[in-house]
Design an enzyme around this catalytic site. Structure first.
Site, PDB file in Angstrom:
ATOM      1  CD  GLU A 124     -11.743  -8.918   3.480  1.00  0.00           C
ATOM      2  OE1 GLU A 124     -11.442  -9.362   4.601  1.00  0.00           O
ATOM      3  OE2 GLU A 124     -11.180  -7.927   2.980  1.00  0.00           O
ATOM      4  CD  GLU A 127      -2.832   0.941  -4.383  1.00  0.00           C
ATOM      5  OE1 GLU A 127      -2.801   0.109  -3.447  1.00  0.00           O
ATOM      6  OE2 GLU A 127      -3.871   1.270  -4.978  1.00  0.00           O
ATOM      7  CD  GLU A 141      -3.212   0.505   2.119  1.00  0.00           C
ATOM      8  OE1 GLU A 141      -3.749  -0.616   2.073  1.00  0.00           O
ATOM      9  OE2 GLU A 141      -3.497   1.349   2.966  1.00  0.00           O
ATOM     10  CD  GLU A 165     -15.209  -9.517  -5.514  1.00  0.00           C
ATOM     11  OE1 GLU A 165     -15.473 -10.347  -4.627  1.00  0.00           O
ATOM     12  OE2 GLU A 165     -15.912  -8.524  -5.740  1.00  0.00           O
ATOM     13  CE  LYS A 216     -10.736  -8.188   8.040  1.00  0.00           C
ATOM     14  NZ  LYS A 216      -9.982  -7.744   6.852  1.00  0.00           N
ATOM     15  CB  SER A 230      -5.456   0.828  -1.281  1.00  0.00           C
ATOM     16  OG  SER A 230      -4.532  -0.225  -1.447  1.00  0.00           O
ATOM     17  CB  CYS A 251      -9.574  -4.071  14.212  1.00  0.00           C
ATOM     18  SG  CYS A 251      -9.310  -3.693  12.479  1.00  0.00           S
ATOM     19  CB  CYS A 292      -7.296  -2.844   6.273  1.00  0.00           C
ATOM     20  SG  CYS A 292      -5.706  -2.301   5.706  1.00  0.00           S
TER      21      CYS A 292
END
Lengths: 596, 155
Positions: free
Chosen positions: A372, A286, A283, A377, A369, A330, A526, A310
């Site tokens: 996710e 990037e 990142e 993907e 999560k 990102s 988190c 994230c």
């Protein structure tokens, strides 16, 4: 000097700041008044009436959570009338509540059950209405189960979803005895604007909103001799897990957690922190690449500010509510997913494992999560990269099931490889942590010097304020980065989606001019995730954040680019940050979703 | 659904796009469409930039904001105690016989929907019913047959 008011509760004088409630005043005196709809994070609703007290001179009982303390008030919290009223409130709630507690995931962790037990309610005073209520149970989301038969309509979830998260996937529908907590048109949670953040789950006093648990599936994988079960643990689980196992908030249990995972039977006990460090490498690169393209090459197809990626709750939020900014995200996968993609490729190769026989489990402070991990993907390894995502709470259940005395476990380390990490990775768990970690690395990469903050602590991005800004002047850069010389790098940090909304609106209106923005979906980051131990309150979040920064300070290495295993993986496998292999395994794209 | 889009946009232009505009906009949709479909609610949410669950919550709170398709004429019989004592049950039976539907249903030609409602404030002249916005009081079997017959023939 703030104004104070003096009142008397149960015969004891107490002074509190004006504006505080009777409930607050009682707390000062360590008098416990039961509550259900009240939550420290949320606005006062005053709808459950369980916190009623008697006020001398008032005709009716008053709800202490909603009643401001006033000068000269005389309050009684434990009279016959009060106790009867509270008891009837709980009995009435129970008459509409599916009180089949042994079949409830929240058994022994339920505020309604606690009250019923405290009041010794052994029989039905009122008719049991559950059989005629025709309640629905929505189990279609991979993250959250909504069971209306357990709902007491306290609306904590509704307030959470709108006040903390600016999502309002849940609302109140119908009225009177038909009133219910509902999504739009009573659609399943997975089919509405829900971000799966689980903040509602964390605040639900009963079992009406719970995470979909994968405890049995994890056990099945562990028991399957044919399978190699890899586990990764997120930064924020290690400072909260203890709370569900009899310890105080803010205790660091990294070593005990690693020991418990090994004893549960996981074959490889690894660390998401490793891929958090890797995220910083990817990142950070990037960001610098984007800045070069946008500021120097004036390439308008490159979008700035860049947003962190994230937090899967934040990702789904932006996919629903700000799809026009998907290009600003990102492309880095979250640490969980980077880990998943590498577990079945790099790790499998290094250890000579057949990736088809690997079961990849993640322990996360997060319910999003789970969603996710199931995203289509996220299969770049050729398999589902992360097979099962479980929360901090689910891990605590497993540890209890295995009969371990957690507090007495020895401190153990993680396995190698993909077990090494730095202080920069640990602070991913707190709001501002990704920003701080990224700055520690990016600044040093381009200047050759450490960030100009004492002891590497970039304090302006720390704290619990909803939106924080910080800027760093880039000066004295290494020759290859000289194009950024003199640029003032402007950053912002937001946590909780209501604050994210605020920052997005400012950006949309052109009022904010940032280069890099960190957003975490949950309040506090988190550490306050939807999958963390219940309760989560402002004070508990503070303690957990302090623990995170303590853990960072105590780490030998505190900058991601100095993680030896990170250097190793680039040398042996990935090549370079943003290289071909990274693109294949560590980066992703996003999907526009419906706004309503 | 371009018509709904235009209808909602027109209503929002007229009533505004703040939260307090929500109710008049929903009422406007009822006037035009007889019910508020999920598509209409989504459109309102989009136009007012608010959560669709909130729009749904508001629409379902009010009994006169129907969320299911209704006939051209919505008949609402008062079910509250005074009308009940004055014989609303018989009136419902007559209406069900005339329209060949049960309470809660819509006729096949989508002309009539038969519903019960809470007190309409005509207790002194019960039993009473509303057909759309028109109140009909002191109902008897004959009166009901006449009224419905008129709607069937002339409207």
């Amino acid at each position: 000097m703030a104004n104070t008011v003096n009142l008397k509760i149960d015969g004891i004088d107490v002074s509190v700041e004006a504006g505080k409630t009777v409930l607050d005043a009682a707390k000062e005196l360590n008098i416990h008044i039961p509550t259900l709809c009240y939550h420290e994070d949320l606005c006062v609703a005053g709808n459950c009436r369980v916190c009623v007290v008697e006020q001398e001179g008032a005709r009716n009982l008053v709800a202490s959570c909603a009643m401001p303390a006033q000068e000269g008030m005389i309050i009684h919290t434990n009279t016959h009338k009060v106790r009867n009223a509270r008891r009837h409130v709980v009995e009435l709630l129970l008459s509409e509540h599916n009180a089949d507690c042994t079949k409830c995931y929240k058994n022994k962790n339920c505020e309604l059950q606690d009250l019923a037990s405290e009041m010794v309610i052994n029989e039905h005073m009122f008719t049991d209405l559950v059989p005629i209520k025709n309640y629905t149970k929505d189990q279609q989301s991979p993250s959250i189960i909504k069971d209306d038969s357990r709902c007491i309509r306290c609306q904590r979830c509704v307030r959470t979803c709108s006040e903390l998260q600016h999502v309002s996937a849940l609302g109140v529908a119908y009225k009177g005895d038909h009133m219910k907590i509902s999504t739009f048109f009573e659609n399943p949670m997975y089919d509405v604007v829900c971000t799966n953040c689980g903040q509602c789950v964390n605040r639900c006093p009963t079992g009406a909103l719970i995470e979909k648990n994968y405890i049995d599936q994890v056990w099945d994988a562990i028991y399957d001799k044919d399978k190699h079960v890899i586990v990764q643990t997120a930064p924020a689980t290690r400072i909260a897990l203890g709370e569900d196992l009899g310890m105080e908030p803010g205790e660091i249990v990294t070593g005990k957690m690693a020991a418990s995972l090994r004893r549960l039977g996981f074959d490889s006990v690894l660390d998401t922190d490793f891929t958090a460090d890797l995220t910083i490498m990817e990142e950070g690169t990037e960001l610098l690449t984007r800045l070069k393209k946008a500021l120097v090459d004036k390439d308008s197809s490159v979008k700035v500010p860049m947003f962190t990626s994230c937090s899967p709750g934040w990702i789904k939020f932006i996919e629903h509510q700000y799809p026009e900014y998907l290009e600003n995200l990102s492309t880095c996968k979250s640490p969980q997913q980077m880990f998943g993609a590498l577990a079945k490729t790099y790790y499998a190769q290094k250890k000579g494992l057949d990736p088809s026989k690997i079961v990849s489990v993640s322990i996360m402070p997060c319910t999003a999560k789970k969603f996710e991990a199931a995203r289509p993907e996220m299969r770049d390894s050729g398999y589902q990269d992360v097979d099962l995502g479980i929360t901090t709470r689910e891990l605590a259940v497993m540890i209890k099931q295995a009969g371990m005395d957690f507090e007495k476990l020895p401190d153990e380390g993680f396995d190698s490889i993909m077990g090494d990490s730095t202080g920069a990775a640990v602070i991913f768990g707190a709001t501002g942590g990704v920003m701080e970690a990224a700055l520690r690395t990016a600044y040093e990469l381009i200047t050759g010097r450490e960030v100009p903050f004492e002891n590497l602590d970039i304090t302006p991005v720390r704290g619990m304020e909803g939106v924080r800004e910080a800027s760093i002047k880039l000066e004295g850069l290494l020759p290859e980065w000289s194009f950024l010389e003199g640029v003032e790098l402007k950053t912002a940090v937001a946590h909780g989606l209501t604050n994210a909304h605020q920052i997005m609106e400012a950006i949309k209106k052109g009022e904010a001019n940032y280069h890099f923005v960190e957003v975490m979906g949950c309040p506090g980051g988190c550490i306050g995730g939807g999958g963390q131990p219940i309760p989560t309150t402002p004070e508990i979040r503070k303690k957990r954040a302090e623990a995170i920064y303590r853990e960072d300070t105590g780490m030998k290495i505190r900058k991601s680019h100095e993680n030896p295993e990170v250097a190793q993986i680039y040398k042996e496998f990935l090549g370079e940050p943003l290289g071909h292999k990274s693109h294949e395994l560590l980066h992703t794209h996003y999907t526009k979703r419906k706004r309503h | 659904m371009p018509e709904i889009k235009e209808l909602v946009k027109g209503l929002a232009d007229k009533h505004g796009r703040t939260r307090e505009s929500l109710l008049p906009i929903l009422q406007g949709i009822i006037t035009e469409e007889r019910f508020i479909s999920d598509a209409a609610m989504t459109e309102v949410a989009r136009e007012l930039d608010m959560s669709a669950a909130l729009v749904y919550g508001t629409a379902t709170f009010y009994s006169f904001l129907d969320t299911k398709p209704r006939g051209k004429y919505v008949i609402r019989i008062c079910r509250t105690i005074t009308c009940d004592m004055k014989g609303k049950k018989q009136i419902i039976k007559t209406l069900e016989d005339l329209l060949k539907v049960k309470v809660g249903e819509t006729t096949k030609d989508n002309k009539f929907t038969l519903l019960e409602t809470n007190c309409l404030g005509w207790c002194h002249k019960g039993p009473v019913m509303l057909i759309n916005d028109e109140a009909y009081t002191e109902l008897t079997d004959e009166k009901v047959s006449e009224i419905i017959g008129d709607y069937m023939k002339n409207k």
